[in-house]
Design a protein around this motif. Structure first.
Motif, PDB file in Angstrom:
ATOM      1  N   ALA A  88      41.521  12.405 -56.979  1.00 59.63           N
ATOM      2  CA  ALA A  88      40.553  11.311 -56.856  1.00 59.63           C
ATOM      3  C   ALA A  88      39.260  11.828 -56.250  1.00 59.63           C
ATOM      4  CB  ALA A  88      41.128  10.177 -56.006  1.00 59.63           C
ATOM      5  N   ALA A  89      39.383  12.720 -55.274  1.00 58.65           N
ATOM      6  CA  ALA A  89      38.190  13.347 -54.697  1.00 58.65           C
ATOM      7  C   ALA A  89      37.498  14.231 -55.733  1.00 58.65           C
ATOM      8  CB  ALA A  89      38.567  14.171 -53.468  1.00 58.65           C
ATOM      9  N   GLY A  90      38.292  14.903 -56.560  1.00 58.72           N
ATOM     10  CA  GLY A  90      37.713  15.745 -57.603  1.00 58.72           C
ATOM     11  C   GLY A  90      36.896  14.950 -58.607  1.00 58.72           C
ATOM     12  N   PHE A  91      37.465  13.847 -59.088  1.00 58.28           N
ATOM     13  CA  PHE A  91      36.723  12.992 -60.013  1.00 58.28           C
ATOM     14  C   PHE A  91      35.455  12.448 -59.352  1.00 58.28           C
ATOM     15  CE2 PHE A  91      40.835  12.486 -62.324  1.00 58.28           C
ATOM     16  CZ  PHE A  91      40.389  12.834 -63.585  1.00 58.28           C
ATOM     17  N   THR A  92      35.576  12.064 -58.095  1.00 54.92           N
ATOM     18  CA  THR A  92      34.429  11.501 -57.384  1.00 54.92           C
ATOM     19  C   THR A  92      33.298  12.521 -57.267  1.00 54.92           C
ATOM     20  OG1 THR A  92      35.929  10.093 -56.108  1.00 54.92           O
ATOM     21  CG2 THR A  92      33.694  10.366 -55.263  1.00 54.92           C
ATOM     22  N   MET A  93      33.627  13.736 -56.859  1.00 58.30           N
ATOM     23  CA  MET A  93      32.605  14.778 -56.703  1.00 58.30           C
ATOM     24  C   MET A  93      32.021  15.195 -58.049  1.00 58.30           C
ATOM     25  SD  MET A  93      32.304  15.154 -53.464  1.00 58.30           S
ATOM     26  CE  MET A  93      32.580  13.364 -53.456  1.00 58.30           C
ATOM     27  N   LEU A  94      32.876  15.315 -59.050  1.00 59.72           N
ATOM     28  CA  LEU A  94      32.387  15.686 -60.378  1.00 59.72           C
ATOM     29  C   LEU A  94      31.399  14.654 -60.900  1.00 59.72           C
ATOM     30  CD1 LEU A  94      32.430  17.379 -62.986  1.00 59.72           C
ATOM     31  CD2 LEU A  94      34.495  16.119 -63.671  1.00 59.72           C
ATOM     32  N   GLU A  95      31.773  13.386 -60.817  1.00 58.77           N
ATOM     33  CA  GLU A  95      30.898  12.333 -61.325  1.00 58.77           C
ATOM     34  C   GLU A  95      29.622  12.218 -60.495  1.00 58.77           C
ATOM     35  OE1 GLU A  95      33.198   8.737 -61.572  1.00 58.77           O
ATOM     36  OE2 GLU A  95      34.845   9.776 -62.584  1.00 58.77           O
ATOM     37  N   ALA A  96      29.753  12.335 -59.162  1.00 55.80           N
ATOM     38  CA  ALA A  96      28.577  12.248 -58.301  1.00 55.80           C
ATOM     39  C   ALA A  96      27.595  13.379 -58.587  1.00 55.80           C
ATOM     40  CB  ALA A  96      28.997  12.276 -56.830  1.00 55.80           C
ATOM     41  N   GLY A  97      28.118  14.532 -58.967  1.00 59.53           N
ATOM     42  CA  GLY A  97      27.242  15.644 -59.300  1.00 59.53           C
ATOM     43  C   GLY A  97      26.591  15.539 -60.660  1.00 59.53           C
ATOM     44  N   MET A  98      27.224  14.791 -61.569  1.00 62.35           N
ATOM     45  CA  MET A  98      26.736  14.724 -62.948  1.00 62.35           C
ATOM     46  C   MET A  98      25.811  13.537 -63.209  1.00 62.35           C
ATOM     47  SD  MET A  98      28.078  17.293 -64.747  1.00 62.35           S
ATOM     48  CE  MET A  98      28.585  16.927 -66.428  1.00 62.35           C
ATOM     49  N   VAL A  99      25.675  12.634 -62.237  1.00 61.31           N
ATOM     50  CA  VAL A  99      24.743  11.518 -62.415  1.00 61.31           C
ATOM     51  C   VAL A  99      23.473  11.779 -61.625  1.00 61.31           C
ATOM     52  CG1 VAL A  99      26.626   9.874 -62.769  1.00 61.31           C
ATOM     53  CG2 VAL A  99      25.661  10.170 -60.465  1.00 61.31           C
ATOM     54  N   ARG A 100      22.456  10.954 -61.856  1.00 60.79           N
ATOM     55  CA  ARG A 100      21.214  11.089 -61.104  1.00 60.79           C
ATOM     56  C   ARG A 100      21.398  10.572 -59.689  1.00 60.79           C
ATOM     57  NH1 ARG A 100      17.901   8.198 -65.852  1.00 60.79           N
ATOM     58  NH2 ARG A 100      19.975   7.235 -65.988  1.00 60.79           N
ATOM     59  N   SER A 101      20.587  11.097 -58.770  1.00 61.45           N
ATOM     60  CA  SER A 101      20.765  10.798 -57.353  1.00 61.45           C
ATOM     61  C   SER A 101      20.706   9.304 -57.065  1.00 61.45           C
ATOM     62  CB  SER A 101      19.711  11.537 -56.523  1.00 61.45           C
ATOM     63  OG  SER A 101      18.401  11.169 -56.909  1.00 61.45           O
ATOM     64  N   LYS A 102      19.956   8.553 -57.858  1.00 57.98           N
ATOM     65  CA  LYS A 102      19.788   7.119 -57.607  1.00 57.98           C
ATOM     66  C   LYS A 102      21.047   6.307 -57.911  1.00 57.98           C
ATOM     67  CE  LYS A 102      17.735   6.356 -62.212  1.00 57.98           C
ATOM     68  NZ  LYS A 102      16.524   5.916 -62.940  1.00 57.98           N
ATOM     69  N   ASN A 103      22.058   6.948 -58.493  1.00 53.69           N
ATOM     70  CA  ASN A 103      23.306   6.253 -58.824  1.00 53.69           C
ATOM     71  C   ASN A 103      24.513   6.817 -58.073  1.00 53.69           C
ATOM     72  OD1 ASN A 103      22.231   4.456 -60.921  1.00 53.69           O
ATOM     73  ND2 ASN A 103      21.886   6.331 -62.072  1.00 53.69           N
ATOM     74  N   THR A 104      24.281   7.675 -57.100  1.00 52.87           N
ATOM     75  CA  THR A 104      25.379   8.387 -56.450  1.00 52.87           C
ATOM     76  C   THR A 104      26.253   7.468 -55.597  1.00 52.87           C
ATOM     77  OG1 THR A 104      23.992  10.356 -56.367  1.00 52.87           O
ATOM     78  CG2 THR A 104      25.960  10.342 -54.987  1.00 52.87           C
ATOM     79  N   THR A 105      25.643   6.648 -54.756  1.00 58.64           N
ATOM     80  CA  THR A 105      26.425   5.776 -53.880  1.00 58.64           C
ATOM     81  C   THR A 105      27.306   4.831 -54.691  1.00 58.64           C
ATOM     82  OG1 THR A 105      24.738   5.850 -52.159  1.00 58.64           O
ATOM     83  CG2 THR A 105      26.293   4.030 -52.051  1.00 58.64           C
ATOM     84  N   GLU A 106      26.776   4.326 -55.774  1.00 53.99           N
ATOM     85  CA  GLU A 106      27.551   3.422 -56.629  1.00 53.99           C
ATOM     86  C   GLU A 106      28.754   4.142 -57.229  1.00 53.99           C
ATOM     87  OE1 GLU A 106      28.482   1.016 -60.341  1.00 53.99           O
ATOM     88  OE2 GLU A 106      27.789   3.092 -60.200  1.00 53.99           O
TER      89      GLU A 106
END
Length: 418
Positions: free
Chosen positions: A27-45
């Motif tokens: 779950a942490a892996g998916f979270t970090m992968l997705e957070a890295g692949m989106v733009r910074s303005k969508n990270t918290t979401e």
């Protein structure tokens, strides 16, 4: 003799719990992968979605999902579950049952191991719909997928339903978990549409780079590590010499397939784009892992690496093809888990003599058809009621502020604004 049996029970229970903890770490892996692949303005979401979906999966599987999948005795005609609710209030397996050899591991340890698989399926959806879906629509869908859709199709195979009777073979879930998650994601993406600016009027594909590729790479390595619990734990035992050898084979083949996926995707990206594309390599690793998940216990080492390598090739072509079809998947989840999941189910036929073409095709058709259609219905209902897409203004400004009221990188964005 009773002491030996009790020791085996304790060891297998501990192995379930340890494997489940590794899968939970995914779950942490998916979270970090997705957070890295989106733009910074969508990270918290993205972070909120992932911690929310994991928690929803745990609660929904406790309330109803586990009973639908494993307490339905194969279901009516191997198809429809019986409805019952809640886990037992206390551990139903006693020490006397363990000493008598009537049960192999703790009931609750089995639940814990299975529930993290449910969360994995839902995590796949998160990345595919990133940067333009409303948070609460996503979380409501998570309730339905983890509580109803996933357990019903899981019943058909792992719960002793009709796919099990047909001989469908899926050791750790290339189809049951990964293709199912990708099918739900595809249904959502088709109704959601692409991000603004992703595709030009003449069919051009415009790259939208992620904000933090080091984070994406870290997420991929976390997934790689967690996958040893995902596949290795699916042996369901480690307390005998045969089981221990089988687990070692699964670990080895899982690792080899991931490495094969990375190398194949890197080489293909170099040939197609003239560059070593990191995002393709990361998806190549995941595609290799997904490809071997349906049958990591039977291939030779060379075949395992080859299966993963083919997955790495397929994911690159699939990502390119979906872009040509204007199907916007910011992290490549549909390709890495769906396309590679299909290949993984079919790849079982290369080394498992007990698997049949009919059984594998039936599994693919049933799982995709049910999950895609039911998800499409749920997404459709959400679309016409509360809506699933963020407003154009919110999408432009980023979902962090509109959905969560805070930014992931306030110092960075503030400095940039100045």
């Amino acid at each position: 003799m009773e002491d030996v049996i009790e020791l085996a029970y304790a060891l297998d229970t501990f192995y379930f719990l340890l494997s489940g903890a590794l899968v939970m770490w995914m779950a942490a892996g998916f979270t970090m992968l997705e957070a890295g692949m989106v733009r910074s303005k969508n990270t918290t979401e993205i972070l909120t979605k992932n911690v929310g979906l994991y928690s929803i999966a745990v609660i929904m599987y406790m309330l109803i999902g586990w009973n639908l999948m494993y307490e339905s005795d194969g279901g009516l005609f191997g198809l429809l579950p019986s409805f019952s609710f809640l886990l037992p209030a206390s551990e139903p397996f006693t020490a006397e049952m363990a000493r008598a050899g009537e049960v192999d591991a703790s009931y609750f340890s089995d639940f814990f191991f299975q529930v993290v698989f449910v969360a994995t399926a839902m995590s796949i959806v998160s990345g595919a719909v990133a940067e333009r879906m409303k948070l609460w629509a996503f979380l409501i869908f998570a309730v339905v997928l983890t509580g109803l859709i996933y357990p019903i199709q899981g019943l058909w195979s792992w719960g002793g339903g009709f796919l099990d009777e047909l001989g469908y073979s899926d050791y750790a879930g290339s189809g049951i978990v990964h293709m199912a998650g990708a099918s739900a994601a595809l249904a959502g993406v088709l109704l959601l549409g692409a991000r603004k600016g992703k595709y030009g009027p003449g069919g051009q594909v415009r790259a939208i780079p992620g904000a933090n590729l080091p984070l994406a790479a870290l997420g991929t390595f976390i997934l790689w590590l967690g996958w040893f619990g995902f596949n290795g734990g699916s042996e369901l035992s480690v307390s005998s010499a045969d089981a221990a050898n089988a687990v070692a084979t699964v670990f080895m083949n899982t690792n080899l397939a991931a490495a094969g996926g990375v190398i194949a995707s890197l080489l293909l990206a170099r040939a197609l784009f003239g560059k070593a594309d990191l995002t393709m390599a990361l998806n190549g690793a995941i595609a290799g892992l997904v490809s071997i998940t349906a049958g990591p216990d039977t291939p030779s080492p060379l075949l395992a690496a080859t299966i993963g390598g083919i997955g790495g090739v397929l994911v690159v072509f699939s990502i390119v093809a979906l872009d040509k079809l204007r199907i916007d998947d910011p992290v490549g989840a549909i390709s890495a888990h769906g396309t590679a999941g299909i290949w993984g189910v079919l790849a079982v036929l290369l080394s498992n003599d007990e698997a049949t073409v009919t059984g594998q095709l039936a599994g693919l058709g049933a799982i995709f058809g049910f999950v895609f259609i039911s998800s499409l219905i749920v997404w459709g209902v959400l679309k016409i009621t509360i809506g699933i897409r963020a407003s154009e203004e919110d999408e432009r400004n980023g979902l962090d502020v509109s959905e969560c009221g805070m930014e992931a990188y306030p110092d960075f964005t503030g400095a940039r604004a100045k």
